[in-house]
Write a protein that holds these residues in place. Structure first.
Motif, PDB file in Angstrom:
ATOM      1  N   VAL A 128       1.197  -0.754   0.516  1.00  0.00           N
ATOM      2  CA  VAL A 128      -0.129   0.227   0.055  1.00  0.00           C
ATOM      3  C   VAL A 128       1.531   1.059   0.134  1.00  0.00           C
ATOM      4  O   VAL A 128       1.292   2.469  -0.923  1.00  0.00           O
ATOM      5  CB  VAL A 128      -1.010  -0.013   1.486  1.00  0.00           C
ATOM      6  CG1 VAL A 128      -1.683   1.842   0.995  1.00  0.00           C
ATOM      7  CG2 VAL A 128      -1.961  -1.428   1.052  1.00  0.00           C
ATOM      8  N   GLU A 129       2.063   0.891   1.029  1.00  0.00           N
ATOM      9  CA  GLU A 129       3.104   2.333   1.169  1.00  0.00           C
ATOM     10  C   GLU A 129       3.467   2.637  -0.668  1.00  0.00           C
ATOM     11  O   GLU A 129       3.645   4.083  -1.110  1.00  0.00           O
ATOM     12  CB  GLU A 129       3.683   1.925   1.789  1.00  0.00           C
ATOM     13  CG  GLU A 129       3.970   2.355   3.430  1.00  0.00           C
ATOM     14  CD  GLU A 129       4.894   2.238   4.068  1.00  0.00           C
ATOM     15  OE1 GLU A 129       4.473   2.454   5.502  1.00  0.00           O
ATOM     16  OE2 GLU A 129       5.985   2.507   3.450  1.00  0.00           O
ATOM     17  N   GLN A 132       0.853   4.453  -2.892  1.00  0.00           N
ATOM     18  CA  GLN A 132       0.160   5.420  -2.278  1.00  0.00           C
ATOM     19  C   GLN A 132       1.885   6.340  -2.519  1.00  0.00           C
ATOM     20  O   GLN A 132       1.531   7.154  -3.624  1.00  0.00           O
ATOM     21  CB  GLN A 132      -0.034   5.276  -1.320  1.00  0.00           C
ATOM     22  CG  GLN A 132       0.219   7.196  -0.442  1.00  0.00           C
ATOM     23  CD  GLN A 132      -1.550   6.786  -0.342  1.00  0.00           C
ATOM     24  OE1 GLN A 132      -2.378   6.519  -1.703  1.00  0.00           O
ATOM     25  NE2 GLN A 132      -1.864   7.982   0.267  1.00  0.00           N
ATOM     26  N   MET A 135       1.124   6.276  -6.512  1.00  0.00           N
ATOM     27  CA  MET A 135       0.004   7.883  -6.559  1.00  0.00           C
ATOM     28  C   MET A 135       0.344   9.255  -6.564  1.00  0.00           C
ATOM     29  O   MET A 135      -0.199  10.416  -7.281  1.00  0.00           O
ATOM     30  CB  MET A 135      -1.210   7.381  -5.660  1.00  0.00           C
ATOM     31  CG  MET A 135      -2.191   6.039  -6.560  1.00  0.00           C
ATOM     32  SD  MET A 135      -3.056   6.116  -5.191  1.00  0.00           S
ATOM     33  CE  MET A 135      -4.492   7.039  -5.169  1.00  0.00           C
ATOM     34  N   GLN A 136       1.509   9.753  -5.442  1.00  0.00           N
ATOM     35  CA  GLN A 136       1.674  10.840  -4.960  1.00  0.00           C
ATOM     36  C   GLN A 136       2.380  11.663  -6.028  1.00  0.00           C
ATOM     37  O   GLN A 136       2.556  12.778  -5.976  1.00  0.00           O
ATOM     38  CB  GLN A 136       1.998  11.097  -4.091  1.00  0.00           C
ATOM     39  CG  GLN A 136       0.878  10.847  -2.543  1.00  0.00           C
ATOM     40  CD  GLN A 136       1.404  11.150  -0.907  1.00  0.00           C
ATOM     41  OE1 GLN A 136       2.657  11.091  -0.990  1.00  0.00           O
ATOM     42  NE2 GLN A 136      -0.076  11.653  -0.286  1.00  0.00           N
ATOM     43  N   THR A 137       3.353  10.885  -6.439  1.00  0.00           N
ATOM     44  CA  THR A 137       4.698  10.973  -7.018  1.00  0.00           C
ATOM     45  C   THR A 137       4.736  11.060  -9.197  1.00  0.00           C
ATOM     46  O   THR A 137       4.648  11.570  -9.799  1.00  0.00           O
ATOM     47  CB  THR A 137       5.575  10.311  -7.096  1.00  0.00           C
ATOM     48  OG1 THR A 137       5.328   9.319  -6.772  1.00  0.00           O
ATOM     49  CG2 THR A 137       6.300  10.552  -5.842  1.00  0.00           C
ATOM     50  N   LYS A 160      -6.769   7.155 -11.187  1.00  0.00           N
ATOM     51  CA  LYS A 160      -5.047   7.200 -11.547  1.00  0.00           C
ATOM     52  C   LYS A 160      -4.689   5.929 -12.352  1.00  0.00           C
ATOM     53  O   LYS A 160      -3.656   5.856 -12.662  1.00  0.00           O
ATOM     54  CB  LYS A 160      -4.007   7.804 -10.286  1.00  0.00           C
ATOM     55  CG  LYS A 160      -4.185   8.699 -10.223  1.00  0.00           C
ATOM     56  CD  LYS A 160      -2.981   9.147  -9.311  1.00  0.00           C
ATOM     57  CE  LYS A 160      -2.498  11.085  -9.207  1.00  0.00           C
ATOM     58  NZ  LYS A 160      -2.058  11.404  -8.706  1.00  0.00           N
ATOM     59  N   PRO A 499      -5.728   4.010   2.541  1.00  0.00           N
ATOM     60  CA  PRO A 499      -4.965   4.986   3.631  1.00  0.00           C
ATOM     61  C   PRO A 499      -4.847   5.611   3.983  1.00  0.00           C
ATOM     62  O   PRO A 499      -4.502   5.819   5.519  1.00  0.00           O
ATOM     63  CB  PRO A 499      -4.048   5.096   1.866  1.00  0.00           C
ATOM     64  CG  PRO A 499      -4.384   4.584   0.428  1.00  0.00           C
ATOM     65  CD  PRO A 499      -5.966   4.467   0.879  1.00  0.00           C
ATOM     66  N   LYS A 500      -5.688   6.658   4.099  1.00  0.00           N
ATOM     67  CA  LYS A 500      -5.307   7.553   4.916  1.00  0.00           C
ATOM     68  C   LYS A 500      -6.740   7.220   6.127  1.00  0.00           C
ATOM     69  O   LYS A 500      -5.823   7.517   6.963  1.00  0.00           O
ATOM     70  CB  LYS A 500      -6.161   9.316   4.096  1.00  0.00           C
ATOM     71  CG  LYS A 500      -4.650   9.834   4.055  1.00  0.00           C
ATOM     72  CD  LYS A 500      -5.433  11.229   3.194  1.00  0.00           C
ATOM     73  CE  LYS A 500      -4.811  12.070   3.128  1.00  0.00           C
ATOM     74  NZ  LYS A 500      -3.379  11.507   2.296  1.00  0.00           N
ATOM     75  N   GLN A 503      -5.578   4.419   8.721  1.00  0.00           N
ATOM     76  CA  GLN A 503      -4.249   4.195   9.112  1.00  0.00           C
ATOM     77  C   GLN A 503      -5.352   5.001  10.577  1.00  0.00           C
ATOM     78  O   GLN A 503      -4.605   4.751  12.087  1.00  0.00           O
ATOM     79  CB  GLN A 503      -3.413   5.600   9.365  1.00  0.00           C
ATOM     80  CG  GLN A 503      -3.143   4.941   7.786  1.00  0.00           C
ATOM     81  CD  GLN A 503      -1.651   4.005   8.448  1.00  0.00           C
ATOM     82  OE1 GLN A 503      -1.352   3.555   9.690  1.00  0.00           O
ATOM     83  NE2 GLN A 503      -1.451   2.761   8.172  1.00  0.00           N
TER      84      GLN A 503
END
Lengths: 594, 289
Positions: A128-129, A132, A135-137, A160, A499-500, A503
């Protein structure tokens, strides 16, 4: 010769030289074409030989005949011709099924298609990391992932991830297996977004079921003691009241069996992300938190998130959600209460440490048991396995809490599914898509299921080989063949950013476990934080179905409306109900025949 | 005579400036840039001003983690410094036993942090761990996963086990550096052991101790791996320290903006403490001179 002029000689030479050059080039071209054709034939022949070797030696049994398996493999050989030498990076988790894929199946794929594959296995959290980060980059780290379908709501909204329905009909049409047979997959609804498109391809599935010691539950002395105390039969609990009674019975009344301390419950409570899975993997749905609806409750799902026309509008009761509703608080309170009935070490254990504990022979039942542990619980020499290799335990549908109603989901099913980003280079995308299909095609899927016990296809479940396997795997096959299976589903599309939001669960829940906060305070904190994350998503704006939070209203407004969030029940511990396991299975079999 | 001004000397500073820029200034500016935005991905960011700073400064969980962290650091210093001095005084000064003692003492320092956490996690379990089982056999109800006090004590003992040798080695080196003449003078005066310690050894150890205190404060104030592996920050929030809160925010929740604001505040606080220590030390030095 001497009568010829010097210029004529030159002309003749030049003409001769030109003709020679043309002929030489033609011969060379012919030679190269011949070489290319012959080497292509040789490559194809080698690929076919490799395919036959794998079909004969590894991919048996199969729901396809050997001839049909070879046809499927020949299609892979043809489809991959333009992708020879392409190298792809693949990331999956480390479950046995993923290890089988990154081992023999990867090797077979490379030999048959000529596509090079680097297949990494990491823990689910790390997968997942990586996703993520990608996705973010917007930069490729891996070309394809096996990612839980729990992220379907996230992938769909961020826009995405490649919509596989579009890819199969468009630029990936030439590399889409004609015999993929999506209707044969048992988990397609879990990877379909509100727009009706399929975003992921199921690769492996397992459920969270009730696990119990079949041998102990059939001991006449224990049955009598239980009935004398509680007034009903010791059996598979249908509701949480019965589960609690049985847990108390073994931990506080029986205490010791055959000289060993025994417990009526097992779980884990260590603060960390895996504690969150214990809740987000549908624990609240078992208590009955969400609305009715399969695969997930609508408008409120088991995370307590309400959606209106696909847009999340809140998780707190004040906004129409149910994350801090009485049912949710009850589910957390029961988790906390029951952890006291487990071995004391359970407080310090995480998912991986607690998983093997029931196999060590001290646990009578476990309400939340991942069937991914089936294979390891069948190892010879374990105290829970008979001499002949058959298990002393069984798995059965999980009991439900007092808020649960017919028509609601009843448990969690994990669906690891192939997931591709849009920004990947087309050639790599095609190669990766071929790899994903290879892992799930009918030629290999039955053998993969038999190795890993994580089914994906209906045709495999009906196979004779699976029937033969059934008595050895403690009820897994009976469950997957039963209609009850439909009530076990993954996280659905209401969750806008898995993911957010995931947590937040373990951080709040751990406070209630330690007694730092009450269950109500912990769930209030969770609901508030989930609303905060969704308001940030609303501010940022998403590609599709952006959250749009409802205005806060008095809790009573929502609790008085029908459905979820549900008002507090006057009696949260109704009479315990149990069912005889053998009768339950017989009922399923009868139902299936009819 | 007029002095000729030349700025060429600045060129000599340029390499250092470039290194510092890449090492500190650019990362710090990046963090600051993140701290004023809500970032979800490329093209998916919103300017939020000082919202994250306000949020971090008003977060009760972070306040609690901060005070927990301070308390932990003071406990660590309160145990490790006196104990380190005491043990270093007892160590042999001649012969093969010196090497043996130093090697044995240094062993915990060689073990990676997360391995230390794993060792203590198993050691403390009452079912399979030697330490936990021994306490259970003695009739002591011990469960570091369920009791706040047990968890705190275990993390503290683990840290002492891991890092006390560093303090001992530093003090031992400091003691060995004291010239024999001081001891000879003390013997002539028939000074007691306490007088020697009070008037010779302790003053001579002062500079070494400042280094030890600074190192141990900074390390313990940034502790992460050991409690993360041992307790995960639990039970509840009892062993959740600042680094763990930051990691959860930055890597767990991928909340880059709030994590950046938190990092800046965290950094400024460590800077402040170090400045106070440094000032106190330099002030003392100037008085001496």
């Amino acid at each position: 010769m001497d009568i010829m002029k010097e210029g004529e000689m030159e002309k003749i030479f030049k003409r001769f030289s030109k003709q020679t050059q043309v002929i030489a080039v033609a011969v060379l071209a012919l030679f190269l074409t011949g070489f290319w054709v012959s080497s292509a034939f040789a490559d194809t022949a080698a690929a076919k030989t490799a395919a036959k070797k794998w079909v004969d030696s590894e991919f048996q049994p199969s729901s396809l005949s050997k001839a049909d398996q070879m046809k499927e493999m020949e299609w892979f050989i043809e489809a991959s011709k333009s992708l020879q030498g392409v190298e792809i990076n693949v990331l999956t988790d480390g479950l046995p099924v993923a290890m089988y894929e990154s081992g023999p199946l990867r090797k077979a794929f490379m030999e048959i298609t000529g596509i090079k594959v680097k297949h990494d296995n990491l823990g689910e959290k790390d997968v997942v990391e990586k996703i993520q980060t990608q996705m973010q980059t917007d930069r490729p780290i891996y070309d394809i992932y096996v990612n839980d379908s729990d992220l379907i709501g996230t992938h769909y909204r961020y826009g995405k991830i490649e919509a596989l329905s579009d890819f199969m009909a468009g630029e990936g049409k030439d590399v889409t297996l004609p015999t993929l047979d999506l209707d044969d997959f048992i988990g397609i609804s879990f990877v379909t977004a509100p727009d009706g498109k399929m975003y992921q391809l199921p690769d492996q599935q397992f459920a969270n079921l009730y696990w119990f010691r079949y041998d102990w539950f059939n001991r006449p002395d224990l049955k009598k003691r239980f009935k004398d105390k509680y007034g009903y039969e010791l059996g598979v609990p249908v509701n949480w009241s019965a589960y609690e009674d049985i847990a108390n019975f073994f931990t506080n009344d029986v205490k010791e069996l055959d000289g060993k301390r025994v417990y009526g419950h097992m779980d884990y409570g260590k603060k960390g992300p895996s504690l969150g899975w214990r809740f987000t993997d549908a624990w609240l749905s078992m208590a009955g938190v969400g609305s009715k609806g399969i695969p997930n409750g609508l408008p409120v799902d088991e995370w307590g998130i309400r959606v209106e026309e696909c847009r999340p509008v809140g998780a707190s009761v004040e906004r129409g959600g149910a994350a801090n509703s009485p049912a949710a608080v009850y589910s957390l309170q029961k988790f906390v209460d029951w952890l006291k009935l487990a071995p004391p070490e359970a407080y310090g254990m995480d998912f991986w440490q607690a998983g093997p504990v029931p196999s060590q022979g001290q646990i009578a039942q476990q309400i939340f048991w991942y069937t991914a542990f089936t294979e390891s619980a069948l190892a010879k020499g374990l105290p829970v396995v008979n001499e002949d290799g058959t298990p002393k335990w069984r798995m059965a549908p999980s009991p439900h809490g007092p808020y649960w109603e017919e028509g609601m989901k009843l448990g969690y099913q994990d669906v690891g599914a192939w997931t591709m980003f849009k920004h990947i280079d087309l050639k790599k995308k095609k190669a990766a898509w071929l790899y994903a299909q290879f892992m799930c095609c009918k030629t290999v899927s039955l053998q993969k299921f038999l190795k890993s016990l994580t089914p994906i296809r209906e045709s495999d479940l009906k196979n004779e080989a699976v029937t033969k396997l059934a008595p050895k795997v403690g009820g897994l096959i009976e469950f997957y063949r039963s209609p009850a299976r439909m009530l076990w589903t993954p996280t659905g599309t209401n969750v806008p950013d898995y993911p957010k939001l995931a947590q937040l669960w373990w951080q709040n829940v751990s406070k209630a476990i330690a007694g730092e906060q009450s269950a109500q305070e912990a769930m209030d904190g969770l609901a508030k934080q989930m609303d905060q994350v969704m308001s940030r998503l609303e501010r940022m704006g998403m590609e599709y179905c952006t959250p749009k939070l409802n205005k806060k209203r008095d809790k009573s407004y929502w609790l008085n409306l029908p459905g979820s969030p549900k008002a507090k029940l006057a009696n949260e511990k109704p009479q315990g109900v149990t069912v005889n396991y053998d009768e339950l299975v017989a009922g399923w079999k009868k139902g299936l025949k009819e | 005579m007029n002095k000729i001004q030349s700025n060429k000397g600045w060129l000599l500073v340029l390499p250092v400036f470039i290194v510092v820029a890449f090492n500190s200034i650019i990362p710090f500016m990046t963090i600051f840039n993140y701290s004023v935005q809500d970032i979800f991905g490329p093209g998916q960011r919103v300017f939020v001003g000082f919202e994250w700073f306000e949020q971090v400064l008003s977060d009760k969980d972070l306040h609690a983690a901060f005070f927990r962290q301070l308390l932990f650091s003071f406990c660590v210093l309160g145990i490790e410094i006196p104990l380190g001095i005491g043990i270093s005084l007892l160590l042999p000064t001649k012969g093969w036993s010196v090497s043996l003692c130093l090697i044995l003492l240094a062993l915990p320092l060689l073990i990676p942090w997360n391995v230390v956490g794993t060792i203590w996690q198993i050691f403390g379990r009452t079912d399979i761990g030697l330490g936990g089982a021994a306490l259970k056999a003695m009739g002591i109800h011990y469960n570091y996963a369920g009791s706040y006090i047990d968890a705190w004590l275990t993390v503290l003992v683990m840290d002492v086990w891991h890092w006390l040798p560093l303090v001992i080695l530093l003090c031992y080196a400091g003691l060995r550096a004291i010239p024999d003449a001081f001891y000879q003078a003390a013997n002539i005066d028939s000074a007691s052991n306490w007088a020697i310690f009070r008037h010779i050894q302790l003053p001579k150890l002062k500079k070494v101790l400042v280094i030890a205190i600074l190192l141990r404060f900074m390390d313990s104030f940034m502790i992460y791996s050991e409690p993360f592996v041992l307790t995960g920050g639990g039970p509840g929030s009892s062993t959740t320290f600042l680094s763990q809160s930051l990691t959860t925010m930055a890597i767990g929740q991928f909340d880059v903006g709030p994590a950046a604001a938190f990092s800046i505040i965290y950094f400024l606080f460590i800077l402040l403490i170090c400045f106070v220590f440094y000032s106190a030390f330099m002030g003392d030095g100037s008085n001496e001179s």
